[in-house]
Write a protein that holds these residues in place. Structure first.
Motif: not given
Length: 301
Positions: A247, A115, A120, A135, A25, A139
């Motif tokens: 992903n 993610v 990204i 992040v 990430r 996240v």
């Protein structure tokens, strides 16, 4: 804690996959994430006798990984990022193979933390410290105090980093944070991928594409529209292609045999965004390094 370091090896093994997802990430591609994770373990090993247990080992490793990333990006702090969608200009972004999660006891945890490519791409607009703060906060769910300690700043400064990052991400990422997470690859997606790989006919390719489909392939300009993308994808070149997933999306690993050569070179990974049964976007990541992250060879006979 002191001793042989067996406790650290065990902790690293327990958290390696989610650390790799975290580094992906931050860095945006698997090759850099590999390097960051390796350096994280080396730094942790050197500092193992100084670990006092005031935070969890997981938090300690995340903190080290984040600072490894920041150290690797110091020159980028002063770099001006281009405007627009980073998927169109940023050559640092790469796909995260779903195969990296297969058979791993941490697959559910790490998979949840991978993610969407759109997020990204949005993160590429952020200076490294803002990217790290965002992040960790939005996240990974760290508190402002934990972020401040990791980045070695005061809590107000950590909050400021997060706020500025959010303002930038809001301009470039999907509006709904639910769309930041890795999607679920469906059987219908796999069927569309199979047809995408097998067709060389422009008319058949057009049937697979949305009217406003976009193909990105930085550093080249994007190709936009059903007719233009279909013509581009069905050029008479000698390809060998393999279905993969990245992903949470259907993807294709592509090898090209240049005229006069007998071998196929790993060249590009296409990641498809499929909406309502049509391919709405093809994100092409050029470079053999992207293909080999799927466990595939660089050359084929």
């Amino acid at each position: 804690m002191t001793g042989s370091g067996d406790w650290l090896t065990g902790a690293y093994d327990d958290h390696r996959r989610e650390l790799h997802a975290h580094c992906y990430r931050l860095a945006g591609n698997v090759a850099d994430a590999d390097d960051l994770v390796q350096e994280t373990f080396l730094r942790a090993w050197k500092a193992r006798d100084a670990f006092e247990g005031r935070a969890s080992v997981r938090t300690w490793l995340y903190r080290i990984a984040t600072n490894v990333f920041l150290d690797s990006r110091k020159a980028a702090e002063r770099r001006t990022q281009p405007a627009g969608d980073a998927l169109e200009w940023c050559t640092e972004i790469g796909p995260y193979p779903d195969t990296l999660l297969d058979g791993d006891p941490q697959a559910d945890q790490a998979g949840a933390e991978i993610v969407e490519l759109a997020l990204i791409a949005a993160l590429m607009h952020l200076p490294p410290r803002q990217r790290a703060a965002f992040v960790l906060r939005d996240v990974s769910g760290w508190t402002p105090a934990e972020i401040a300690e990791a980045l070695e700043v005061e809590v107000p400064a950590a909050n400021s980093l997060v706020q500025r990052a959010r303002e930038t991400v809001r301009r470039h990422a999907p509006a709904d944070p639910a769309d930041w997470r890795r999607p679920h690859l469906t059987e219908a997606d796999k069927e569309i991928l199979s047809r995408y790989l097998s067709t060389t006919d422009p008319d058949e390719m057009r049937e697979l594409l949305a009217a406003d489909v976009r193909l990105t392939m930085p550093p080249d300009e994007p190709v936009i529209g059903r007719d233009a993308v279909a013509a581009f994808l069905t050029r008479p070149l000698d390809w060998r292609t393999f279905p993969v997933a990245a992903n949470g999306r259907a993807a294709a690993a592509n090898y090209l045999c240049q005229p006069g050569r007998s071998r196929y070179d790993a060249l590009v990974v296409d990641v498809l965004r499929i909406v309502d049964g049509r391919i709405a976007e093809v994100n092409a990541f050029v470079g053999g390094r992207h293909v080999t992250t799927f466990g595939l060879p660089r050359l084929l006979d």
